[in-house]
Write an enzyme that holds these catalytic residues in place. Sequence first.
Site, PDB file in Angstrom:
ATOM      1  N   HIS A   1     -36.921 -10.840 -23.914  1.00 18.47           N
ATOM      2  CA  HIS A   1     -36.233  -9.570 -23.702  1.00 18.47           C
ATOM      3  C   HIS A   1     -36.559  -8.974 -22.342  1.00 18.47           C
ATOM      4  CE1 HIS A   1     -35.574  -8.934 -28.270  1.00 18.47           C
ATOM      5  NE2 HIS A   1     -34.694  -9.723 -27.719  1.00 18.47           N
TER       6      HIS A   1
ATOM      7  N   ASP B   1     -23.747 -35.563 -20.962  1.00  9.79           N
ATOM      8  CA  ASP B   1     -23.907 -36.803 -21.716  1.00  9.79           C
ATOM      9  C   ASP B   1     -23.298 -37.994 -20.982  1.00  9.79           C
ATOM     10  OD1 ASP B   1     -25.421 -36.369 -24.093  1.00  9.79           O
ATOM     11  OD2 ASP B   1     -23.802 -35.106 -24.828  1.00  9.79           O
TER      12      ASP B   1
ATOM     13  N   CYS C   1     -16.831 -29.382 -18.710  1.00 10.34           N
ATOM     14  CA  CYS C   1     -17.753 -28.330 -19.150  1.00 10.34           C
ATOM     15  C   CYS C   1     -19.208 -28.748 -18.992  1.00 10.34           C
ATOM     16  CB  CYS C   1     -17.463 -27.928 -20.593  1.00 10.34           C
ATOM     17  SG  CYS C   1     -17.549 -29.306 -21.737  1.00 10.34           S
TER      18      CYS C   1
ATOM     19  N   GLU D   1     -17.346 -37.738 -23.075  1.00  8.81           N
ATOM     20  CA  GLU D   1     -18.766 -37.784 -22.701  1.00  8.81           C
ATOM     21  C   GLU D   1     -19.394 -39.131 -23.040  1.00  8.81           C
ATOM     22  OE1 GLU D   1     -20.779 -34.559 -24.751  1.00  8.81           O
ATOM     23  OE2 GLU D   1     -19.541 -34.811 -26.517  1.00  8.81           O
TER      24      GLU D   1
END
Length: 572
Positions: free
Chosen positions: A190, A457, A504, A433
């Site tokens: 945090h 990957d 991505c 991938e």
Amino acid sequence: MSLKFNGIGASAGIGIGTVVVVKEPSLEYKRVKISNPESEVARLQEGLDKTISQTSDMAADMKKRVGEKEAEILEGHMLLLMDPAMTGEMEEEISKEHKCAEQAVEEICEKYATLFASLDDPMFQQRATDVNDIKTRLLKNLLGVEDIDLGLLPEGTILVAEDLTPSMTAGINPANVEGILTEIGGKTSHSAILARALEIPAVLSIEGIASRLANGQKVVLDGSTGAVVADPDEAVVATYEEKKKVFLEEKAALQLFVGKPTETADGHKVELCANIGKPKDAEQVVECDGEGIGLFRTEFLFMDRPAIPTEQEQFEAYKKVAETLGDKPVIIRTLDVGGDKEIPYLQLPKEENPFLGYRAVRLCLNRVDDIYRPQLRALLRASAYGDIKIMVPMVTCVDELRQVKTILNDIMYEFDKKEIPYDKDIQVGIMIETPASALMADVFAKEADFFSIGTNDLTGYTMCADRGNPDVAYLYSAYNPAVIRAIERVIKAGKAGGAMVGMCGEAAADPLLTPLLLAFGMDEFSVSATSILRTRKTISAWTMDEAKKVAKHALTLATEAEVKKYLKSVAK
Ligand code: PEP
Ligand code: MG
């Protein structure tokens, strides 16, 4: 003599300033047996009420000054303070054991903190910090100890503390704090989240820093690399001043790209989306001007919990993301577990080679009833609330995609009969991938609406090198000609077959690879929310002609080192 330290760079930026060590005041008390448990329980309740009301004020202030997301941390504290299980145990210690309120608070909070800290999950470990924060505030209220007011720190302060609790951070005036150094915490703690939200450079997790530095010492720090220098000489200060200037200029330059289309210098447009792991992350994507979600890793919904999330829970999560993004596209990937992503309650078998084993779509197609159908149903139901697309991970054969589509068709048939709304034109795509899907891209393009290249990957599987193994790290690089060729062929085959092609994997955010991806014809880049503006800026620096020249030459190179060196030499 200057002193060097290293920690976790948790909030980017350069801090140059003077140390103020913040030490929590002593919270010692006498462990006396109390004679009147009733009045002691009342004293505990008074302490709890006061702490809840202070926390509520802090949360409201945080919401105003920092943001809603950050205020939620303190709202979480309030829930803990009102948790009848925890406060009930405190009361019991007083009424049955005749302990004083302070001892009851300390022991019960410590019990919960130890329990949370012993769990492997970082989310629970964070909860341990939260409980400790609450304990301190409760004890202060019971003992009448005043809080240190961090709003009064002098200008140019480098705040040094053992740990920076959310309640301490809430009081900080960012105009006066140049940097934060702590002994505890990591990138996702945090304190890191708050430091980033307040745009204060921070380096966390530096052993013993609060006792190794003293008030008044000069310090420079780099919140990206985690480097800290105390008592720097003039040359070091000058270097950090220059770094700070460059950092602030770059930051300002990136702001110019907010609200701009993502296009090359000669007007070739591409889509710039972001990757997320939790529904809440979607808000940051909107804040960072993302044009959609290119990858929602749904496995995070399955983690940190004792059982598979229900169809309804999943539906709500997907709907929330779709609604947050409005009419922008949201690509949601179906469950990708196995390999390095373990979920204990699924009780997957131990495997010799988990990365080559029972994972992602292989597992889902074998567990249709308890895992896959509920997820696909939830996705289809949520598709009525936005532009959701379904993405299948770790595909190696066309049969897998066909099987997924058959299940989807069954569900659609049932939804039609029951008049459950969903997007009848929902797009179904695949991650590319694996070398198998890359080699079969032309065939897949006829059956998938879109591809998203998962270079994380794909690099590993193409180079036969584990992502996380340092001994083969030299092979795990997307600059390898084999990986670059695979990317080129996938993009070209996908587009020739009419599929939209995006990426991505981390390579999508690598500025050195941008000209290649543009030249190969990639339609969509999906990067982390914080990389959106930088990627838009890099794309805007290239013309398609320049990018094509670079790609043509890069494809003639024989080694990873040659490709990297060349791409560095032409980088913008
Ligand atoms: C990838 O493999 O590139 C990818 C984006 O998936 P993950 O990192 O979740 O395996
Ligand atoms: Mg992957």
